[in-house]
Design an enzyme around this catalytic site. Structure first.
Site, PDB file in Angstrom:
ATOM      1  N   HIS A  91       0.813  -1.213   0.000  1.00  0.00           N
ATOM      2  CA  HIS A  91       0.000   0.000   0.000  1.00  0.00           C
ATOM      3  C   HIS A  91       0.852   1.272   0.000  1.00  0.00           C
ATOM      4  CE1 HIS A  91      -3.524  -2.445   0.606  1.00  0.00           C
ATOM      5  NE2 HIS A  91      -3.057  -2.934   1.736  1.00  0.00           N
ATOM      6  N   GLU A 195      -5.640 -12.121   7.709  1.00  0.00           N
ATOM      7  CA  GLU A 195      -6.535 -10.988   7.495  1.00  0.00           C
ATOM      8  C   GLU A 195      -7.987 -11.378   7.218  1.00  0.00           C
ATOM      9  OE1 GLU A 195      -4.471  -7.544   5.430  1.00  0.00           O
ATOM     10  OE2 GLU A 195      -3.436  -9.238   4.479  1.00  0.00           O
TER      11      GLU A 195
END
Length: 208
Positions: A91, A195
């Site tokens: 990211h 996640e």
């Protein structure tokens, strides 16, 4: 085809080394360097700043996510006394081209450089490890099979599928290949991210 060439060495000495397509042969230059009073290359052993054993021993390690793609930010974080810096290529704003300067900045400090890659694909591991990452964080690992694939991508044959080469920065551009190759499989740190609900349910299998 090999031809002779002249390379300016330390202290102004000019030495004759064999060239291959215009590039000095590293091994030959290394031998010439010894003849001038010792190896003139700096070596990369200082860059082999592994932290896996420290983490496994239970030592509390301090680090920081760095997502600006900035080599100066990495250097600042390293000089602040962190044990590791984690360069974010999932990211964060950096790419492969900006990664190398960031890793070089980390090597100027005592912080071990880790890299979060964008996805669990073997070629992504190869690129960041060859550049000098001392560990890799892998996002979105949901089961034991994906964890095994990540572990294999971290390791050279016969323990994994990582390709070996003399030329990358991680091996000191060939000068420190034997040392790096002998240590990498046991000392590079692998971090997988859990996640999803599927990953939580499979956490024990992933850890195994």
């Amino acid at each position: 085809v090999r031809v002779a060439g002249t390379v300016r060495a330390a202290r102004g000495h000019a030495v004759r080394v064999p060239l291959h397509r215009g590039w000095p042969v590293c091994a030959a230059f290394r031998r010439r360097g010894d003849a001038l009073g010792g190896n003139r290359h700096l070596g990369y052993s200082r860059g082999m700043n592994f932290i896996r054993e420290r983490a496994l021993s239970g030592e509390l390690l301090a680090g920081a996510f760095l997502n600006l793609g900035s080599s100066m930010t990495v250097e600042m974080a390293g000089r602040a006394g962190l044990d590791f810096v984690l360069i974010d290529m999932e990211h964060g704003g950096g790419d492969q081209e900006s990664l190398v300067p960031q890793l070089q900045s980390a090597s100027a400090t005592d912080a071990s450089p880790l890299v979060r890659i964008a996805w669990n694909e073997p070629w992504r591991f190869k690129r960041v490890l060859d550049a000098g990452a001392m560990g890799v964080m892998i996002p979105w690992v949901n089961n034991a099979e994906e964890a095994r694939a990540a572990a294999a991508s971290m390791r050279y044959f016969p323990d994994g599928v990582r390709g070996a080469a003399l030329s990358p920065r991680a091996t000191g551009f060939g000068f420190d290949f034997k040392e790096y190759f002998s240590k990498a499989n046991d000392n590079l740190i692998t971090v997988v991210q859990i996640e999803t609900k599927e990953a939580v349910a499979a956490a024990a299998d992933i850890a195994a």
